[in-house]
Design a protein around this motif. Sequence first.
Motif, PDB file in Angstrom:
ATOM      1  N   GLY A  91     -62.984 -40.776 -33.508  1.00 59.62           N
ATOM      2  CA  GLY A  91     -62.307 -40.393 -34.794  1.00 59.62           C
ATOM      3  C   GLY A  91     -61.254 -41.673 -35.262  1.00 59.62           C
ATOM      4  N   ILE A  92     -61.232 -42.794 -34.541  1.00 62.54           N
ATOM      5  CA  ILE A  92     -60.066 -43.784 -34.862  1.00 62.54           C
ATOM      6  C   ILE A  92     -61.017 -45.014 -34.817  1.00 62.54           C
ATOM      7  CG2 ILE A  92     -58.082 -44.862 -33.838  1.00 62.54           C
ATOM      8  CD1 ILE A  92     -57.661 -42.450 -32.077  1.00 62.54           C
ATOM      9  N   HIS A  93     -60.518 -45.937 -36.118  1.00 62.65           N
ATOM     10  CA  HIS A  93     -61.057 -47.357 -36.126  1.00 62.65           C
ATOM     11  C   HIS A  93     -60.902 -48.042 -34.932  1.00 62.65           C
ATOM     12  CE1 HIS A  93     -62.516 -46.314 -40.209  1.00 62.65           C
ATOM     13  NE2 HIS A  93     -61.179 -46.131 -40.593  1.00 62.65           N
ATOM     14  N   GLY A  94     -61.795 -48.585 -34.597  1.00 60.68           N
ATOM     15  CA  GLY A  94     -61.610 -49.552 -33.336  1.00 60.68           C
ATOM     16  C   GLY A  94     -62.789 -50.183 -32.851  1.00 60.68           C
ATOM     17  N   SER A  95     -62.752 -51.002 -31.818  1.00 62.12           N
ATOM     18  CA  SER A  95     -63.891 -51.867 -31.352  1.00 62.12           C
ATOM     19  C   SER A  95     -65.046 -51.024 -30.451  1.00 62.12           C
ATOM     20  CB  SER A  95     -63.406 -52.815 -30.596  1.00 62.12           C
ATOM     21  OG  SER A  95     -62.491 -53.856 -31.107  1.00 62.12           O
ATOM     22  N   HIS A  96     -66.303 -51.423 -30.623  1.00 59.69           N
ATOM     23  CA  HIS A  96     -67.285 -51.172 -29.503  1.00 59.69           C
ATOM     24  C   HIS A  96     -66.961 -51.583 -28.421  1.00 59.69           C
ATOM     25  CE1 HIS A  96     -70.429 -49.910 -33.086  1.00 59.69           C
ATOM     26  NE2 HIS A  96     -68.990 -49.359 -33.280  1.00 59.69           N
ATOM     27  N   VAL A  97     -67.110 -51.116 -27.147  1.00 63.51           N
ATOM     28  CA  VAL A  97     -66.786 -51.627 -25.729  1.00 63.51           C
ATOM     29  C   VAL A  97     -68.409 -51.316 -25.328  1.00 63.51           C
ATOM     30  CG1 VAL A  97     -65.617 -51.704 -23.797  1.00 63.51           C
ATOM     31  CG2 VAL A  97     -64.600 -51.401 -26.008  1.00 63.51           C
ATOM     32  N   ILE A  98     -68.837 -52.239 -24.600  1.00 60.25           N
ATOM     33  CA  ILE A  98     -70.141 -52.204 -23.925  1.00 60.25           C
ATOM     34  C   ILE A  98     -69.908 -52.614 -22.334  1.00 60.25           C
ATOM     35  CG2 ILE A  98     -72.481 -52.789 -23.655  1.00 60.25           C
ATOM     36  CD1 ILE A  98     -71.990 -51.617 -26.097  1.00 60.25           C
ATOM     37  N   VAL A  99     -70.443 -51.538 -21.374  1.00 60.77           N
ATOM     38  CA  VAL A  99     -70.223 -51.736 -20.015  1.00 60.77           C
ATOM     39  C   VAL A  99     -71.754 -52.105 -19.763  1.00 60.77           C
ATOM     40  CG1 VAL A  99     -69.623 -51.023 -17.617  1.00 60.77           C
ATOM     41  CG2 VAL A  99     -68.335 -50.426 -19.575  1.00 60.77           C
ATOM     42  N   PHE A 100     -72.035 -53.456 -19.315  1.00 60.01           N
ATOM     43  CA  PHE A 100     -73.413 -53.610 -18.839  1.00 60.01           C
ATOM     44  C   PHE A 100     -73.852 -53.275 -17.291  1.00 60.01           C
ATOM     45  CE2 PHE A 100     -72.031 -56.310 -22.399  1.00 60.01           C
ATOM     46  CZ  PHE A 100     -73.321 -56.585 -23.126  1.00 60.01           C
ATOM     47  N   ASN A 116     -69.496 -55.778 -33.347  1.00 56.74           N
ATOM     48  CA  ASN A 116     -69.657 -54.617 -33.155  1.00 56.74           C
ATOM     49  C   ASN A 116     -71.054 -54.196 -33.011  1.00 56.74           C
ATOM     50  OD1 ASN A 116     -66.924 -53.905 -32.291  1.00 56.74           O
ATOM     51  ND2 ASN A 116     -66.591 -53.096 -34.218  1.00 56.74           N
ATOM     52  N   ASP A 117     -71.664 -54.384 -34.008  1.00 53.83           N
ATOM     53  CA  ASP A 117     -73.116 -54.304 -34.558  1.00 53.83           C
ATOM     54  C   ASP A 117     -73.880 -55.026 -33.629  1.00 53.83           C
ATOM     55  OD1 ASP A 117     -72.915 -52.444 -36.572  1.00 53.83           O
ATOM     56  OD2 ASP A 117     -73.420 -53.955 -37.852  1.00 53.83           O
ATOM     57  N   TYR A 118     -73.381 -56.387 -33.305  1.00 50.90           N
ATOM     58  CA  TYR A 118     -74.516 -57.330 -32.530  1.00 50.90           C
ATOM     59  C   TYR A 118     -74.405 -56.722 -30.984  1.00 50.90           C
ATOM     60  CZ  TYR A 118     -76.076 -61.517 -30.220  1.00 50.90           C
ATOM     61  OH  TYR A 118     -76.883 -62.229 -29.566  1.00 50.90           O
ATOM     62  N   ILE A 119     -73.246 -56.341 -30.539  1.00 48.16           N
ATOM     63  CA  ILE A 119     -73.231 -56.221 -28.872  1.00 48.16           C
ATOM     64  C   ILE A 119     -73.897 -54.726 -28.751  1.00 48.16           C
ATOM     65  CG2 ILE A 119     -71.114 -57.378 -28.492  1.00 48.16           C
ATOM     66  CD1 ILE A 119     -69.326 -54.904 -28.421  1.00 48.16           C
ATOM     67  N   THR A 120     -73.800 -53.925 -29.672  1.00 47.92           N
ATOM     68  CA  THR A 120     -74.307 -52.565 -29.399  1.00 47.92           C
ATOM     69  C   THR A 120     -75.756 -52.618 -29.804  1.00 47.92           C
ATOM     70  OG1 THR A 120     -72.327 -51.709 -30.112  1.00 47.92           O
ATOM     71  CG2 THR A 120     -74.358 -49.988 -30.450  1.00 47.92           C
ATOM     72  N   THR A 121     -76.395 -53.151 -30.940  1.00 47.92           N
ATOM     73  CA  THR A 121     -77.768 -53.264 -31.175  1.00 47.92           C
ATOM     74  C   THR A 121     -78.366 -54.377 -30.863  1.00 47.92           C
ATOM     75  OG1 THR A 121     -77.308 -54.167 -33.349  1.00 47.92           O
ATOM     76  CG2 THR A 121     -77.062 -51.892 -33.198  1.00 47.92           C
ATOM     77  N   LYS A 122     -77.930 -55.340 -30.372  1.00 50.37           N
ATOM     78  CA  LYS A 122     -78.722 -56.583 -29.731  1.00 50.37           C
ATOM     79  C   LYS A 122     -78.551 -56.877 -28.437  1.00 50.37           C
ATOM     80  CE  LYS A 122     -80.406 -57.396 -34.156  1.00 50.37           C
ATOM     81  NZ  LYS A 122     -81.701 -57.236 -34.618  1.00 50.37           N
ATOM     82  N   VAL A 169     -61.296 -41.289 -26.067  1.00 51.16           N
ATOM     83  CA  VAL A 169     -62.252 -42.078 -26.159  1.00 51.16           C
ATOM     84  C   VAL A 169     -63.770 -41.427 -25.787  1.00 51.16           C
ATOM     85  CG1 VAL A 169     -63.266 -44.306 -25.259  1.00 51.16           C
ATOM     86  CG2 VAL A 169     -60.796 -44.016 -25.665  1.00 51.16           C
ATOM     87  N   ASP A 170     -64.770 -41.707 -26.684  1.00 53.84           N
ATOM     88  CA  ASP A 170     -65.945 -41.299 -26.384  1.00 53.84           C
ATOM     89  C   ASP A 170     -66.846 -42.187 -25.771  1.00 53.84           C
ATOM     90  OD1 ASP A 170     -65.364 -38.782 -27.736  1.00 53.84           O
ATOM     91  OD2 ASP A 170     -66.334 -39.408 -29.725  1.00 53.84           O
ATOM     92  N   TYR A 171     -67.725 -41.803 -24.905  1.00 56.99           N
ATOM     93  CA  TYR A 171     -68.535 -42.721 -24.226  1.00 56.99           C
ATOM     94  C   TYR A 171     -69.915 -42.062 -23.773  1.00 56.99           C
ATOM     95  CZ  TYR A 171     -67.563 -40.682 -19.584  1.00 56.99           C
ATOM     96  OH  TYR A 171     -67.364 -39.662 -18.753  1.00 56.99           O
ATOM     97  N   THR A 172     -71.000 -43.129 -24.049  1.00 57.67           N
ATOM     98  CA  THR A 172     -72.424 -42.533 -23.799  1.00 57.67           C
ATOM     99  C   THR A 172     -73.215 -43.605 -23.807  1.00 57.67           C
ATOM    100  OG1 THR A 172     -74.158 -41.247 -24.807  1.00 57.67           O
ATOM    101  CG2 THR A 172     -73.057 -42.621 -26.331  1.00 57.67           C
ATOM    102  N   SER A 173     -74.722 -43.406 -23.084  1.00 60.08           N
ATOM    103  CA  SER A 173     -75.680 -44.282 -22.743  1.00 60.08           C
ATOM    104  C   SER A 173     -75.669 -45.080 -24.277  1.00 60.08           C
ATOM    105  CB  SER A 173     -76.915 -43.690 -22.271  1.00 60.08           C
ATOM    106  OG  SER A 173     -77.846 -44.922 -22.158  1.00 60.08           O
ATOM    107  N   VAL A 174     -76.018 -46.124 -24.058  1.00 57.05           N
ATOM    108  CA  VAL A 174     -76.423 -47.013 -25.570  1.00 57.05           C
ATOM    109  C   VAL A 174     -77.804 -46.518 -26.329  1.00 57.05           C
ATOM    110  CG1 VAL A 174     -77.091 -49.403 -26.331  1.00 57.05           C
ATOM    111  CG2 VAL A 174     -75.322 -49.263 -24.775  1.00 57.05           C
ATOM    112  N   LYS A 175     -78.588 -45.885 -25.318  1.00 59.21           N
ATOM    113  CA  LYS A 175     -79.931 -45.344 -25.912  1.00 59.21           C
ATOM    114  C   LYS A 175     -79.617 -44.220 -26.903  1.00 59.21           C
ATOM    115  CE  LYS A 175     -80.992 -42.360 -21.866  1.00 59.21           C
ATOM    116  NZ  LYS A 175     -81.820 -42.131 -20.819  1.00 59.21           N
ATOM    117  N   PHE A 176     -78.321 -43.670 -26.772  1.00 61.11           N
ATOM    118  CA  PHE A 176     -78.011 -42.407 -27.765  1.00 61.11           C
ATOM    119  C   PHE A 176     -77.079 -42.883 -28.916  1.00 61.11           C
ATOM    120  CE2 PHE A 176     -78.344 -40.427 -23.423  1.00 61.11           C
ATOM    121  CZ  PHE A 176     -79.516 -39.675 -23.803  1.00 61.11           C
ATOM    122  N   VAL A 177     -77.089 -44.230 -29.082  1.00 58.66           N
ATOM    123  CA  VAL A 177     -76.374 -44.936 -30.044  1.00 58.66           C
ATOM    124  C   VAL A 177     -77.289 -45.380 -30.924  1.00 58.66           C
ATOM    125  CG1 VAL A 177     -74.414 -46.415 -30.856  1.00 58.66           C
ATOM    126  CG2 VAL A 177     -74.426 -45.331 -28.474  1.00 58.66           C
TER     127      VAL A 177
END
Length: 571
Positions: free
Chosen positions: A495-504, A476-482, A536-544
């Motif tokens: 508010g629920i534990h789970g995976s980060h999902v990235i749409v490129f 999760n850290d790697y795909i979101t921050t790297k 499910v929340d979604y936002t641009s990666v720049k706001f994470v």
Amino acid sequence: MALDGVFLSKLVTELKAANECHIDKIYQPSRDALALFMRKKGFSKWLYMSLSSGSARVNFTEEKPDTLETPPMFCMLVRKYFSAAKLKDVYQSGLERVLTFCFEAHNEMGDTVDLKIVCELIGNSSNIILLDQNSKVIDAARRSDIENSTRIIAPGAIYEYPAPQNKTDILNESNESAANEILKAKDKSLSEAIVCTFEGISPLFARETAFKANCIDIAVKDLSYEKALKAVEILRDGIIGKNSAVIIYSPDKTPMDFCHTDVSQYGENYTKKYFCSLSDLLDEFYAEKENGVRIKRMSADVQKTVKNALARASKRLNIRKADLEKSKEREHLRIYGELIKANLHRIKNGDTSITVQNFYDENLSEITIKLDPAIPAQKAAAKYFKDYKKACVAEQTLASLIKEDETEIDYLQSVTENLERCKTVKDISLIKEELADQKYIRQNTKSKQKKATMQFDEYTSPQGFKVVVGKNNLQNDYITTKLASKGDTWFHTKGIHGSHVIVFNGGSELSDETIEFAAKLAAKNSKGRNSSNVPVDYTSVKFVKKPSGAKPGMVIYTTNKTVFVTAEENI
């Protein structure tokens, strides 16, 4: 299951394709399995041997097996004797469930020696046994109990094959003779008589023979010679005829049984899948079951570690919350100090208490204050003031510590959820690395293994964008921050534990179909996967953002939108 002697006799033909192969790699995926990578020109496959209860088998597999972090001693011994050995032959003892692999190897002196690996696939007594050129046991995956066993399987013992069953080898009998043998078992059904009479026949294959002979419910005592002869002909055709390998699935679509020949005895609610290769059949039939057992076994220690850490953190949190509530009730300590100071002239040495008017109370009520007779009144007042200041500091400190405990519990709960979704040994290894980095488990300094590589789950959105799903906090850290860029889109259950999902998507606008697709992936890979209407929340990666010092997988985000979806298993 139908891994009988007949099935193995047909499997041997497939296994002989590895003759003249050299053993390139030797792994031990679990305590009850051994994997040899066989290679020659135009041929490279893993030869997999399993002793697991209910799934003992030998077959080729295309998939590289998982490995234990530290190879067991048996694996190291196989490497010592069989590394680079050449397979010369594979044979079966009659129709028994015993296969022998003959190898040509070189000893420490460089001399050529003939070695063997014997696979006994006999239920709970299954074993893998290494033999030297004199048929002496080098070692075995399961050594025998010397005191209680009639057959010694231990280093240095002369190997003896298991005693054959007192049954007839139908391949060495004429049809007429075999029919007469069946008719001797008068008190049994036809299928039972076939199993008890002939070597290497499973109950499934025997029932199928009786079914095709239209004698499924007929007892042998009511069976004519002609019917018995027909059953023998069908049985023999199933043994020496062309393979029609099939898996039978129950109405709930779970694999129920398999056979080397077509099976017609089940009703229309049972489905079938055919295979050209017996190895492929075994791979598919046992893969899900065996992988689940292995993952469960390997994750047991990790789950115990996380469970104990959760229990400690929860206990510590409850104690600190109680202390915090206690520290809030501190004002009386200051008042006691002030009242003692105002009444010093009334306190005598040795007094255990004093009753004074409380001038902080509008009614000037009387109050009794306890005193320590061993200390002067001035010091008693100072002690109350000191306790008051400690309570003030404690409130500030405990609030910070409670927040840390709550963060730790939240993190450990996320690890627990990740463990529930582990599908491979590498997934477990990544979580162990994560816990080692967080000091929950001790790092194995003696091991020089490389860290587990990150293998993400990847998908393609309806718009053709690549979608990546993290399988644990490190990923999760790697795909979101790297891995992701600022213009990509981040999804996570609210508010629920789970995976980060990235749409490129690189800043491109997402369609409603892609948003729903990514949101369903986030819901499927979360603790809410069995719920409906998952937010499910979604936002641009720049706001994470990942705060400095935050636990793995923990981020904060803003400028988000929320969509409600229901997880789909087959997405």
